[in-house]
Design a protein around this motif. Sequence first.
Motif, short mmCIF file in Angstrom:
data_model
loop_
_atom_site.label_atom_id
_atom_site.label_comp_id
_atom_site.label_asym_id
_atom_site.label_seq_id
_atom_site.Cartn_x
_atom_site.Cartn_y
_atom_site.Cartn_z
N UNK A 36 86.00 17.92 43.76
CA UNK A 36 85.20 18.44 42.66
C UNK A 36 85.98 19.32 41.68
N UNK A 37 87.10 19.86 42.13
CA UNK A 37 87.90 20.72 41.26
C UNK A 37 89.36 20.67 41.67
N UNK A 38 90.21 21.02 40.71
CA UNK A 38 91.65 21.11 40.93
C UNK A 38 92.10 22.51 40.54
N UNK A 39 92.95 23.10 41.38
CA UNK A 39 93.56 24.39 41.05
C UNK A 39 95.08 24.19 41.01
N UNK A 40 95.70 24.65 39.95
CA UNK A 40 97.16 24.63 39.83
C UNK A 40 97.62 26.05 40.17
#
Length: 72
Positions: A36-40
């Motif tokens: 549902x989400x991506x974190x860099x």
Amino acid sequence: MVKAVVLVKSPKKFIAARLKRISSVKESFAVSGQFDAVAIIEVDILTHIKDITIEIQKITGVERTETMVQVQ
């Protein structure tokens, strides 16, 4: 600097906005698909990636994460 991508599974609508509150998260955004989400994230020491991932996993509503570390 070590970079990693953390994929986050969470039914929470605003999980990407919540991820941005973590200091080492440089960017986060919602995605479609299995996650549902991506974190860099960016850290100085490779072992700190685990600490940030654990912090993400403690967010209410996070069901699972998958981390991919940049290879140089």
